[in-house]
Design an enzyme around this catalytic site. Structure first.
Site, PDB file in Angstrom:
ATOM      1  N   ALA A 185      21.209  18.041   0.016  1.00 41.89           N
ATOM      2  CA  ALA A 185      20.016  18.325   0.821  1.00 41.89           C
ATOM      3  C   ALA A 185      20.271  19.564   1.675  1.00 41.89           C
ATOM      4  O   ALA A 185      21.407  19.940   1.911  1.00 41.89           O
ATOM      5  CB  ALA A 185      19.699  17.149   1.728  1.00 41.89           C
TER       6      ALA A 185
ATOM      7  N   ASP B 211      27.270  14.010  -4.069  1.00 45.39           N
ATOM      8  CA  ASP B 211      26.780  14.323  -2.726  1.00 45.39           C
ATOM      9  C   ASP B 211      25.882  13.214  -2.191  1.00 45.39           C
ATOM     10  O   ASP B 211      25.330  12.414  -2.942  1.00 45.39           O
ATOM     11  CB  ASP B 211      25.988  15.623  -2.749  1.00 45.39           C
ATOM     12  CG  ASP B 211      24.812  15.538  -3.707  1.00 45.39           C
ATOM     13  OD1 ASP B 211      25.007  15.026  -4.840  1.00 45.39           O
ATOM     14  OD2 ASP B 211      23.713  15.954  -3.330  1.00 45.39           O
ATOM     15  N   GLU B 212      25.777  13.180  -0.892  1.00 47.88           N
ATOM     16  CA  GLU B 212      24.777  12.387  -0.179  1.00 47.88           C
ATOM     17  C   GLU B 212      24.691  10.931  -0.634  1.00 47.88           C
ATOM     18  O   GLU B 212      23.618  10.456  -1.008  1.00 47.88           O
ATOM     19  CB  GLU B 212      23.394  13.037  -0.341  1.00 47.88           C
ATOM     20  CG  GLU B 212      23.351  14.428   0.243  1.00 47.88           C
ATOM     21  CD  GLU B 212      21.953  15.034   0.150  1.00 47.88           C
ATOM     22  OE1 GLU B 212      21.523  15.637   1.134  1.00 47.88           O
ATOM     23  OE2 GLU B 212      21.320  14.896  -0.908  1.00 47.88           O
ATOM     24  N   VAL B 213      25.801  10.242  -0.587  1.00 48.09           N
ATOM     25  CA  VAL B 213      25.784   8.825  -0.931  1.00 48.09           C
ATOM     26  C   VAL B 213      25.383   8.024   0.307  1.00 48.09           C
ATOM     27  O   VAL B 213      26.026   8.111   1.352  1.00 48.09           O
ATOM     28  CB  VAL B 213      27.159   8.360  -1.441  1.00 48.09           C
ATOM     29  CG1 VAL B 213      27.097   6.896  -1.857  1.00 48.09           C
ATOM     30  CG2 VAL B 213      27.615   9.238  -2.596  1.00 48.09           C
TER      31      VAL B 213
END
Lengths: 451, 451
Positions: free
Chosen positions: B2, B247-249
């Protein structure tokens, strides 16, 4: 008509999905601040894909199938077929078997504002006729009815009077008026290249610098030229109005010129160059009056106290003190159109259509009589950063938000409902061949195929 | 991946022509702040329309005319014809009589960075193959050599392994590598629709809520699936690398699930869910290793301390602490590519190509050995707000600025010179059929004709 400084004075940060952070440039007046920045969610609207929303709609559950052989349209006596045909096509859908269907629907519709305009700028970049015509088509789908043609400006002068008759004809056929703008005395660098002595020579000390400023307001030849020019313009464009610009006049060149200084003294203007601007503007307005056209002007002409005919339309574009200006202009009895919240050349990450949608033209303080003087607004797509490569997807569906604000009832402002209909309306434009850009992640049944 | 929060932490105001006020969102690290926001002026570059600028150019005044009959190209032994052909076409111009001409020019050229990538996202919007292929073509003109294909994500899963073989073939033919990304364990909502039990069921109190979270890391079936899946992927895409995302877990769903809680306890992870993420990542990396592919991962996988093979490529995308991250990653001996300054899905008013152009990948503190580990970067055009209607003009020529930063010498950073060449380069792309958007007011000899 440069971008309003104040547009960027307030910056908020809004959290989006996936912790996306968005830079919103909002305007510093009540029109927007009154509402909270909530992200709408995408669901189904009870109004399907209607855009802009009609004044009164009742969709029943009675379904008719449309057959090519037996289907005819009859207009009610009081209906304006241009608008009703457009709305009809938005009600048709395919049922689960693929048959074209429509629910029995009662619609009573009329536009909230008479002037629903869109400004395109053909001076800063070349726009092929094909592109302009395609966008006139999309304007009709969105029930815009005024094409404000900012045809010339400093960079280029693409007006060649006898070559584009089909543009105004086509516009007229669509129910769209074409209002040409010939902006003077500023924004006229391109005029000077083909017309000697029209612009003011700027001075560097005691001698001319070689560059030129606004139209030279002290020469009789200037007014002779303008008389002939606007006489021609009045015959080329059939609309009752012509837009005379009048914005952003830079006084520094006038100040540098000793002849202008002498003229100021003779006229008793002292050092007040806005009086010189008014002098020019009043003579120009008198000239245009003789062509039997009404005129629109950017707000500065009013702000500077130029004497205006009572039927002049004042175009409010500056982002600061919008409410105050609307109050003043209508108090003085002038008709006005609003563009300040709708400068679509400003882009930002995310769904800025919501910002355009939330703007409310009548939230200023004033009597009912004053409110009635606001006859509409215009979305402006200035040309610095757009040409045929990117204009159409940048314009649609962002301008559609303005289209609904200018057509539908004041109370039509449910963002969720709007989001749902606009997403469908956008897909419909794509299906009809206009590359309207996506509102967010998702897909259309018929996607755009081109590069 | 993001958008980086910090991208909008600093906001400056810059005055443009016509008192235009611009909202610049700049990044808060030295790469950009080291230089002053001066507006470049548009003149003529001594390097004509070359883009990206070769490492060494000497353009003489000796002019040759090009004749279709007698003209042939011979490559020097040491030259790579793909790049040299591209550059040659940028040197050809028409003289005053319209004859195709070229000045005798000596060029010694090579890319500064080996990895010059562009990310396109086919999950958030459908992109027709035609659009992808056209942009691969434009990539070649701009000397990009890696197409990072963010092929699937939460919204959709358009990977159908046997249907797009021509894409990787075509990419290979162009000299462009195709690196597919299959992002796990987060960003996998779309996987769950076709693969039962792959995602973690989220709980609301004591019972399943019906929604699903990241990939379920505690089931053996998960790893069986991934083994088979990445085995297939390794045969479909010929490149030596696959991008594994990471990414972004979001941990909230894992936290809600009692089976996962039990698993955490068994493994002795306590409440540290990044240990569970590492557990998954390490098993996945082991699986991919068996396919004989190298892997790229978004920076979080490194940040979370997952054990990585020494030839892993760490992809730095977060906008905050970029210098610090580059320092750490290279200190740990990992090869890295940079995208943080080049998130092209963020748009703003004005010439944001300058911001991308000014970014310098090697301005972090580190040894020469560390610097050499930065093998390049990627421009990222995430798909939330782009599809076939607007992708191409939004990408070009903004990505061209990244193209030159990754190809040309570090000292090539004269904004005026770049502006001049880029304006011509953009017109050349338009002439070749790519609707690259305008940099500012002006025109091309061959304008784009389409809608």
């Amino acid at each position: 008509q440069a971008p309003p400084d104040i547009m960027f004075a307030t910056l908020k940060f809004a959290a989006l999905l996936l912790a996306v952070v968005v830079c919103w440039a909002t305007q510093d007046y009540d029109y927007n601040d009154a509402e909270i920045d909530e992200e709408p969610t995408l669901g189904d609207s009870p109004y399907g894909s209607l855009w802009p929303l009609p004044q009164k709609v009742q969709i029943s559950t009675v379904v008719f199938k449309l057959s090519g052989a037996s289907f005819h349209i009859f207009d009610a006596k009081e209906s304006s077929s241009g608008a009703s045909l457009g709305t009809f096509s938005q009600l048709v859908y395919k049922d689960e078997y693929g048959a074209k269907s429509i629910n029995r629907t009662d619609i009573h519709d009329f536009p909230r504002f008479a002037h629903r305009g869109l400004l395109l700028d053909t001076s800063r970049h070349f726009l092929p006729i094909k592109v302009i015509l395609a966008n006139l088509e999309a304007m009709a789908w969105n029930k815009f009815n005024v094409f404000h043609w900012h045809i010339v400006d400093d960079p280029s002068f693409p007006y060649l009077s006898r070559t584009f008759p089909q543009l105004s004809q086509h516009g007229a056929y669509q129910g769209i008026r074409v209002v040409p703008e010939f902006d003077t005395p500023g924004h006229t660098q391109s005029w000077g290249k083909g017309q000697k002595d029209l612009l003011t020579p700027c001075y560097s000390g005691a001698s001319p610098s070689g560059s030129f400023g606004p139209v030279n307001p002290m020469l009789n030849t200037t007014y002779d030229f303008m008389s002939m020019f606007f006489k021609e313009v009045s015959t080329v464009f059939p609309d009752a109005y012509v837009h005379l610009g009048g914005d952003e006049v830079n006084f520094s060149c006038w100040k540098s010129n000793p002849d202008i200084q002498k003229f100021m003294e003779q006229k008793g203007f002292g050092m007040d160059y806005s009086k010189l601007e008014s002098f020019y503007s009043q003579r120009l307005l008198d000239i245009v009056t003789t062509t039997n056209k009404g005129y629109m002007i950017w707000q500065e002409v009013f702000d500077n106290g130029v004497k205006l005919k009572s039927d002049t339309i004042v175009h409010v574009w500056m982002g600061n003190k919008v409410e105050e200006v609307l109050q003043k202009v209508t108090e003085a009895g002038f008709t006005t159109i609003l563009s300040a919240p709708w400068y679509l050349d400003y882009i930002s990450y995310g769904q800025d259509w919501q910002k355009y949608y939330r703007a409310e033209p009548l939230s200023f303080r004033g009597t009912d009589t004053q409110k009635k003087l606001v006859i509409g607004g215009e979305a402006c797509l200035w040309g610095e950063y757009v040409d045929a490569t990117n204009l159409t997807p940048r314009l649609w569906p962002r301008a559609s938000a303005v289209g609904e604000r200018l057509w539908s009832d004041r109370d039509v402002r449910d963002l969720n409902d709007a989001y749902s209909r606009l997403a469908k309306h956008r897909c419909r434009m794509v299906q009809r061949g206009i590359p309207a850009e996506p509102l967010f992640t998702g897909y259309c049944a018929h996607e755009y195929k081109g590069v």
